[in-house]
Design a protein around this motif. Structure first.
Motif, PDB file in Angstrom:
ATOM      1  N   UNK A  53       0.823  -1.205   0.000  1.00  0.00           N
ATOM      2  CA  UNK A  53       0.000   0.000   0.000  1.00  0.00           C
ATOM      3  C   UNK A  53       0.861   1.260   0.000  1.00  0.00           C
ATOM      4  N   UNK A  54       1.972   1.239   0.685  1.00  0.00           N
ATOM      5  CA  UNK A  54       2.879   2.397   0.685  1.00  0.00           C
ATOM      6  C   UNK A  54       3.472   2.627  -0.697  1.00  0.00           C
ATOM      7  N   UNK A  55       3.833   1.562  -1.401  1.00  0.00           N
ATOM      8  CA  UNK A  55       4.411   1.716  -2.737  1.00  0.00           C
ATOM      9  C   UNK A  55       3.363   2.188  -3.740  1.00  0.00           C
ATOM     10  N   UNK A  56       2.151   1.746  -3.608  1.00  0.00           N
ATOM     11  CA  UNK A  56       1.090   2.161  -4.532  1.00  0.00           C
ATOM     12  C   UNK A  56       0.756   3.636  -4.336  1.00  0.00           C
ATOM     13  N   UNK A  57       0.770   4.123  -3.106  1.00  0.00           N
ATOM     14  CA  UNK A  57       0.398   5.505  -2.822  1.00  0.00           C
ATOM     15  C   UNK A  57       1.471   6.504  -3.256  1.00  0.00           C
ATOM     16  N   UNK A  58       2.707   6.063  -3.384  1.00  0.00           N
ATOM     17  CA  UNK A  58       3.765   6.988  -3.806  1.00  0.00           C
ATOM     18  C   UNK A  58       3.528   7.433  -5.234  1.00  0.00           C
ATOM     19  N   UNK A  59       3.657   8.674  -5.526  1.00  0.00           N
ATOM     20  CA  UNK A  59       3.432   9.146  -6.902  1.00  0.00           C
ATOM     21  C   UNK A  59       4.628   8.779  -7.803  1.00  0.00           C
ATOM     22  N   UNK A  60       4.356   7.845  -8.751  1.00  0.00           N
ATOM     23  CA  UNK A  60       5.358   7.460  -9.745  1.00  0.00           C
ATOM     24  C   UNK A  60       4.693   7.496 -11.114  1.00  0.00           C
ATOM     25  N   UNK A  61       5.425   7.894 -12.149  1.00  0.00           N
ATOM     26  CA  UNK A  61       4.783   8.028 -13.464  1.00  0.00           C
ATOM     27  C   UNK A  61       4.384   6.666 -14.075  1.00  0.00           C
ATOM     28  N   UNK A  62       5.087   5.575 -13.759  1.00  0.00           N
ATOM     29  CA  UNK A  62       4.794   4.279 -14.382  1.00  0.00           C
ATOM     30  C   UNK A  62       4.122   3.304 -13.413  1.00  0.00           C
ATOM     31  N   UNK A  63       3.487   3.828 -12.434  1.00  0.00           N
ATOM     32  CA  UNK A  63       2.892   2.983 -11.400  1.00  0.00           C
ATOM     33  C   UNK A  63       1.782   2.090 -11.973  1.00  0.00           C
ATOM     34  N   UNK A  64       0.855   2.621 -12.734  1.00  0.00           N
ATOM     35  CA  UNK A  64      -0.269   1.846 -13.272  1.00  0.00           C
ATOM     36  C   UNK A  64       0.209   0.820 -14.327  1.00  0.00           C
ATOM     37  N   UNK A  65       1.082   1.209 -15.269  1.00  0.00           N
ATOM     38  CA  UNK A  65       1.547   0.191 -16.234  1.00  0.00           C
ATOM     39  C   UNK A  65       2.307  -0.951 -15.558  1.00  0.00           C
ATOM     40  N   UNK A  66       3.083  -0.640 -14.530  1.00  0.00           N
ATOM     41  CA  UNK A  66       3.818  -1.693 -13.836  1.00  0.00           C
ATOM     42  C   UNK A  66       2.839  -2.630 -13.127  1.00  0.00           C
ATOM     43  N   UNK A  67       1.832  -2.086 -12.500  1.00  0.00           N
ATOM     44  CA  UNK A  67       0.830  -2.918 -11.821  1.00  0.00           C
ATOM     45  C   UNK A  67       0.090  -3.798 -12.833  1.00  0.00           C
ATOM     46  N   UNK A  68      -0.289  -3.240 -13.968  1.00  0.00           N
ATOM     47  CA  UNK A  68      -0.993  -4.014 -14.991  1.00  0.00           C
ATOM     48  C   UNK A  68      -0.108  -5.117 -15.564  1.00  0.00           C
ATOM     49  N   UNK A  69       1.153  -4.769 -15.834  1.00  0.00           N
ATOM     50  CA  UNK A  69       2.076  -5.780 -16.359  1.00  0.00           C
ATOM     51  C   UNK A  69       2.315  -6.877 -15.322  1.00  0.00           C
ATOM     52  N   UNK A  70       2.426  -6.488 -14.062  1.00  0.00           N
ATOM     53  CA  UNK A  70       2.645  -7.461 -12.998  1.00  0.00           C
ATOM     54  C   UNK A  70       1.447  -8.387 -12.837  1.00  0.00           C
ATOM     55  N   UNK A  71       0.269  -7.891 -13.048  1.00  0.00           N
ATOM     56  CA  UNK A  71      -0.930  -8.733 -12.929  1.00  0.00           C
ATOM     57  C   UNK A  71      -1.192  -9.532 -14.203  1.00  0.00           C
ATOM     58  N   UNK A  72      -0.770  -8.998 -15.357  1.00  0.00           N
ATOM     59  CA  UNK A  72      -1.056  -9.661 -16.625  1.00  0.00           C
ATOM     60  C   UNK A  72      -0.274 -10.967 -16.765  1.00  0.00           C
ATOM     61  N   UNK A  73       0.974 -10.985 -16.324  1.00  0.00           N
ATOM     62  CA  UNK A  73       1.803 -12.173 -16.485  1.00  0.00           C
ATOM     63  C   UNK A  73       1.232 -13.381 -15.741  1.00  0.00           C
ATOM     64  N   UNK A  74       0.948 -13.296 -14.444  1.00  0.00           N
ATOM     65  CA  UNK A  74       0.339 -14.462 -13.789  1.00  0.00           C
ATOM     66  C   UNK A  74      -1.070 -14.767 -14.298  1.00  0.00           C
ATOM     67  N   UNK A  75      -1.806 -13.709 -14.675  1.00  0.00           N
ATOM     68  CA  UNK A  75      -3.157 -13.945 -15.186  1.00  0.00           C
ATOM     69  C   UNK A  75      -3.103 -14.748 -16.490  1.00  0.00           C
ATOM     70  N   UNK A  76      -2.101 -14.442 -17.327  1.00  0.00           N
ATOM     71  CA  UNK A  76      -1.931 -15.184 -18.579  1.00  0.00           C
ATOM     72  C   UNK A  76      -1.751 -16.669 -18.301  1.00  0.00           C
ATOM     73  N   UNK A  77      -0.827 -16.998 -17.403  1.00  0.00           N
ATOM     74  CA  UNK A  77      -0.570 -18.408 -17.098  1.00  0.00           C
ATOM     75  C   UNK A  77      -1.749 -19.067 -16.390  1.00  0.00           C
TER      76      UNK A  77
END
Length: 153
Positions: free
Chosen positions: A17-41
């Motif tokens: 939760x602390x990492x998600x709340x920090x303002x980073x420009x690539x936060x949403x794409x990284x989260x989507x990519x991180x969820x897409x890989x296990x979801x694919x398998x």
């Protein structure tokens, strides 16, 4: 049922939760990519395929003979079938003989000694038949036609 105390789930979720709340420009794409890989398998390898068993076939018995036939009707039917079989065999023999005559005529027209060839073929067939009979007698002890039973008396 309680989870073992050595696993600190609350601490992991707090860090996440602390990492998600920090303002980073690539936060949403990284989260989507991180969820897409296990979801694919999970999608492709965790699908359960269930094949239904085939339906049991309906068995229909087809009777070609009347169930109340007498023995005389059975014998008459067998004799009729035997006559048809013999007529068919005579027709096949006639066709074979006609074909042989055509080959004899062709052989004589081309200068081949067909009589000699036929004699060789007949001798070869006789040798094969004798060898076949010898093997049958050897395998069965000569008791195929019941002649061995007559010798023992």
């Amino acid at each position: 049922m309680r989870i073992s105390p050595k696993y600190d789930v609350a601490g992991g979720l707090g860090d996440f939760w602390n990492e998600i709340r920090r303002p980073q420009p690539y936060r949403i794409p990284i989260i989507l990519a991180s969820c897409a890989f296990p979801a694919f398998f999970l999608y492709f390898f965790a699908q359960e395929r269930v094949y239904a068993p085939p339906e049991t076939p309906d068995i229909v018995y087809i009777t070609t003979f009347a169930p109340d036939r007498t023995d005389a009707e059975i014998v008459a039917s067998n004799l009729e079938n035997q006559e048809r079989k013999e007529a068919r065999q005579r027709l096949l023999d006639a066709r074979l003989e006609k074909r042989r005559e055509m080959y004899r005529a062709l052989g004589q027209a081309t200068g081949i000694d067909t009589d000699k060839m036929e004699a060789e073929i007949a001798a070869e067939e006789a040798r094969e038949a004798a060898e076949r009979e010898r093997r049958i007698e050897q395998a069965t002890g000569g008791s195929v036609d019941g002649s061995a039973d007559d010798r023992s008396e």
